[in-house]
Every structure is written in C-alpha cells, then in structure tokens.
Write an enzyme that holds these catalytic residues in place. Structure first.
Site, PDB file in Angstrom:
ATOM      1  N   TRP A  75       0.858  -1.206   0.000  1.00 42.61           N
ATOM      2  CA  TRP A  75       0.000   0.000   0.000  1.00 42.61           C
ATOM      3  C   TRP A  75       0.883   1.242   0.000  1.00 42.61           C
ATOM      4  O   TRP A  75       1.919   1.260   0.675  1.00 42.61           O
ATOM      5  CB  TRP A  75      -0.893   0.024   1.243  1.00 42.61           C
ATOM      6  CG  TRP A  75      -2.290  -0.432   0.949  1.00 42.61           C
ATOM      7  CD1 TRP A  75      -2.713  -1.714   0.823  1.00 42.61           C
ATOM      8  CD2 TRP A  75      -3.439   0.393   0.755  1.00 42.61           C
ATOM      9  NE1 TRP A  75      -4.048  -1.743   0.565  1.00 42.61           N
ATOM     10  CE2 TRP A  75      -4.533  -0.458   0.519  1.00 42.61           C
ATOM     11  CE3 TRP A  75      -3.663   1.770   0.763  1.00 42.61           C
ATOM     12  CZ2 TRP A  75      -5.824   0.004   0.288  1.00 42.61           C
ATOM     13  CZ3 TRP A  75      -4.941   2.246   0.541  1.00 42.61           C
ATOM     14  CH2 TRP A  75      -6.011   1.368   0.299  1.00 42.61           C
ATOM     15  N   PHE A 135      -1.335  -3.848   7.582  1.00 40.60           N
ATOM     16  CA  PHE A 135      -2.002  -4.745   8.531  1.00 40.60           C
ATOM     17  C   PHE A 135      -1.359  -6.131   8.507  1.00 40.60           C
ATOM     18  O   PHE A 135      -1.334  -6.835   9.539  1.00 40.60           O
ATOM     19  CB  PHE A 135      -3.495  -4.850   8.169  1.00 40.60           C
ATOM     20  CG  PHE A 135      -4.329  -5.610   9.154  1.00 40.60           C
ATOM     21  CD1 PHE A 135      -4.832  -4.977  10.289  1.00 40.60           C
ATOM     22  CD2 PHE A 135      -4.607  -6.955   8.970  1.00 40.60           C
ATOM     23  CE1 PHE A 135      -5.595  -5.678  11.207  1.00 40.60           C
ATOM     24  CE2 PHE A 135      -5.369  -7.668   9.879  1.00 40.60           C
ATOM     25  CZ  PHE A 135      -5.864  -7.024  11.008  1.00 40.60           C
ATOM     26  N   GLU A 136      -0.825  -6.525   7.346  1.00 45.06           N
ATOM     27  CA  GLU A 136      -0.235  -7.860   7.194  1.00 45.06           C
ATOM     28  C   GLU A 136       1.256  -7.898   7.587  1.00 45.06           C
ATOM     29  O   GLU A 136       1.879  -8.964   7.544  1.00 45.06           O
ATOM     30  CB  GLU A 136      -0.382  -8.350   5.745  1.00 45.06           C
ATOM     31  CG  GLU A 136      -1.787  -8.772   5.364  1.00 45.06           C
ATOM     32  CD  GLU A 136      -2.753  -7.611   5.141  1.00 45.06           C
ATOM     33  OE1 GLU A 136      -2.315  -6.551   4.650  1.00 45.06           O
ATOM     34  OE2 GLU A 136      -3.948  -7.757   5.506  1.00 45.06           O
ATOM     35  N   GLU A 149     -10.551   9.379   5.825  1.00 47.87           N
ATOM     36  CA  GLU A 149     -11.726  10.019   6.414  1.00 47.87           C
ATOM     37  C   GLU A 149     -12.376   9.167   7.504  1.00 47.87           C
ATOM     38  O   GLU A 149     -13.188   9.653   8.276  1.00 47.87           O
ATOM     39  CB  GLU A 149     -12.746  10.315   5.311  1.00 47.87           C
ATOM     40  CG  GLU A 149     -12.280  11.415   4.378  1.00 47.87           C
ATOM     41  CD  GLU A 149     -13.284  11.682   3.272  1.00 47.87           C
ATOM     42  OE1 GLU A 149     -14.316  11.010   3.229  1.00 47.87           O
ATOM     43  OE2 GLU A 149     -12.993  12.574   2.464  1.00 47.87           O
ATOM     44  N   HIS A 184     -10.437   3.729   9.902  1.00 49.83           N
ATOM     45  CA  HIS A 184      -9.618   2.623   9.401  1.00 49.83           C
ATOM     46  C   HIS A 184      -8.138   2.815   9.786  1.00 49.83           C
ATOM     47  O   HIS A 184      -7.458   1.892  10.213  1.00 49.83           O
ATOM     48  CB  HIS A 184      -9.742   2.569   7.872  1.00 49.83           C
ATOM     49  CG  HIS A 184      -9.615   1.203   7.314  1.00 49.83           C
ATOM     50  ND1 HIS A 184     -10.683   0.356   7.175  1.00 49.83           N
ATOM     51  CD2 HIS A 184      -8.537   0.508   6.891  1.00 49.83           C
ATOM     52  CE1 HIS A 184     -10.285  -0.784   6.671  1.00 49.83           C
ATOM     53  NE2 HIS A 184      -8.979  -0.724   6.491  1.00 49.83           N
TER      54      HIS A 184
HETATM   55  C1  DLZ Z   1      -7.385  -0.824   3.503  1.00 46.83           C
HETATM   56  C2  DLZ Z   1      -6.181   0.029   3.695  1.00 46.83           C
HETATM   57  C3  DLZ Z   1      -6.307   1.437   3.740  1.00 46.83           C
HETATM   58  C4  DLZ Z   1      -7.623   2.134   3.614  1.00 46.83           C
HETATM   59  N1  DLZ Z   1      -5.244   2.229   3.868  1.00 46.83           N
HETATM   60  C5  DLZ Z   1      -4.015   1.659   3.990  1.00 46.83           C
HETATM   61  C6  DLZ Z   1      -2.862   2.470   4.149  1.00 46.83           C
HETATM   62  O1  DLZ Z   1      -2.897   3.719   4.121  1.00 46.83           O
HETATM   63  N2  DLZ Z   1      -1.656   1.836   4.290  1.00 46.83           N
HETATM   64  C7  DLZ Z   1      -1.539   0.470   4.304  1.00 46.83           C
HETATM   65  O2  DLZ Z   1      -0.410  -0.037   4.466  1.00 46.83           O
HETATM   66  N3  DLZ Z   1      -2.621  -0.314   4.144  1.00 46.83           N
HETATM   67  C8  DLZ Z   1      -3.829   0.235   3.980  1.00 46.83           C
HETATM   68  N4  DLZ Z   1      -4.932  -0.551   3.811  1.00 46.83           N
HETATM   69  C9  DLZ Z   1      -4.751  -2.019   3.672  1.00 46.83           C
HETATM   70  C10 DLZ Z   1      -4.647  -2.772   5.008  1.00 46.83           C
HETATM   71  O3  DLZ Z   1      -3.354  -2.628   5.584  1.00 46.83           O
HETATM   72  C11 DLZ Z   1      -4.872  -4.299   4.765  1.00 46.83           C
HETATM   73  O4  DLZ Z   1      -4.023  -4.753   3.753  1.00 46.83           O
HETATM   74  C12 DLZ Z   1      -6.311  -4.580   4.372  1.00 46.83           C
HETATM   75  O5  DLZ Z   1      -7.227  -4.056   5.340  1.00 46.83           O
HETATM   76  C13 DLZ Z   1      -6.573  -6.106   4.247  1.00 46.83           C
HETATM   77  O6  DLZ Z   1      -6.282  -6.775   5.480  1.00 46.83           O
END
Ligand code: DLZ
Length: 169
Positions: A29, A64-65, A92, A95
């Site tokens: 991400w 998250f992973e 916004e 999350h």
């Molecule tokens: C879903 C999501 C969002 C909205 N924003 C980010 C972010 O800014 N940075 C990031 O590393 N990951 C984001 N994710 C993805 C979550 O980390 C995760 O991969 C998903 O919720 C699936 O578990």
C-alpha cells in the site's frame, strides 16, 4: 527536539552489519512511498557491510499484514533481524486507527514473544506530503532509521547498559 525537526537519515556512526541476516517485509500500500523506504533501508544495510545475499525482501499487501509477514520470517529461522516497512495515511474513517494500532501492537508482541528484533519502520502521516517528506524528502528517510535500528538491535548493542540499568536506543 520535536519529530518534525528531526531528520530520519541522520546517522551517528553506522554499526557494522557483516554477518547479520536481515528480512525486510514491505507493504505494497502507498507503493511509491514504501519503495523509497525499502531502497534507503537496503542501501543503508549494504553501506554497513551487510552481504547482499544476507538481505531478503518479502512483500505483503498492506501494513495490517506486516506482523504476519514478520512472524513467518521469524519462524523460518533464517534471520537475525526483521525490518517492517509500511505507510498508513490518515483517511476520512477510523480505518487508519485500527491499522496503526494493529501493526504497532502486532510488532511489539513479536518483539516481546520472540528473541529476534522486529523493527517498526512504518510511517503514519496525515497526508501524502508528510509521507514524501519522510521517505527521502526534507525530513530524511524512515528506511534509513529502520536499518540503523535493525543494525543496533541485531548486534545486541541497541540496549546499552548504563549506571542505572538499560538506556533507550
Ligand atoms: C485498507 C487500507 C487502507 C484504507 N489504507 C491503507 C494504508 O494507508 N496503508 C496500508 O499499508 N494499508 C492500507 N490498507 C490495507 C490494510 O493494511 C490491509 O491490507 C487490508 O485491510 C486487508 O487486510
């Protein structure tokens, strides 16, 4: 000094890295930012004398992973240090809070439960510009800071003994 005044790439003596085996877990991400963190982190480890074949990269979909990616690296038994790199940008909704809490607590739990240091190289900016400023911009690069912390912890001198006990890094 406030964190806004700090430069993440300021290095006071690069610890020796030869012989240490590193896993770098990178979140996909905000890829432009995390690639910049990875490049700086990897180069800092090489500058410290780490052998290229002792540095392994693994990608995960999002921050998250990162704890799960780090745990797999620990369980493999192949590494002395795991470095997690990610960037969570405030949106916004709430999350952002859930992801930041999960990744910070997940990485801390790994540090306390296992003997391998797991480094928190995750940016948590309010917007894209703050991320750019800390991924090679005016505030340096969080990837450099994560690499230096990994080198210190991997060598065992990240916990320095002081007269009154252990000091912070
Ligand atoms: C879903 C999501 C969002 C909205 N924003 C980010 C972010 O800014 N940075 C990031 O590393 N990951 C984001 N994710 C993805 C979550 O980390 C995760 O991969 C998903 O919720 C699936 O578990």
């Amino acid at each position: 000094m406030s964190s806004a005044d700090q430069n993440l790439s300021t290095i006071k003596g690069l610890p020796e890295g030869s012989g240490l085996r590193f896993s770098i877990v990178v979140s996909e991400w905000n890829e432009q930012i995390t690639e910049s963190l990875y490049t700086a982190c990897h180069q800092t480890l090489l500058d410290a004398g780490c052998e290229p074949e002792h540095i392994t990269r693994t990608n995960v979909p999002g921050s998250f992973e990162l704890p799960l990616g780090a745990k797999r690296a620990i369980d493999s038994g192949k590494f002395d240090v795991v470095i997690c790199l990610g960037c969570v940008i405030q949106g916004e909704t709430r999350h952002f809070d859930f992801i930041c809490d999960a990744v910070a607590n997940g990485i801390m739990k790994l540090n306390l439960d296992y003997k391998i240091p797991v480094i928190f190289g995750v940016l948590t900016p309010e917007n894209q510009q703050q991320a750019i400023d800390r991924a090679g911009g005016k505030h340096g690069n969080k990837g450099v800071e994560a690499a230096v912390t990994g080198l210190k912890m991997g060598r065992g001198d990240g916990l320095r003994k002081t007269v009154s006990g252990f000091s912070k890094i």
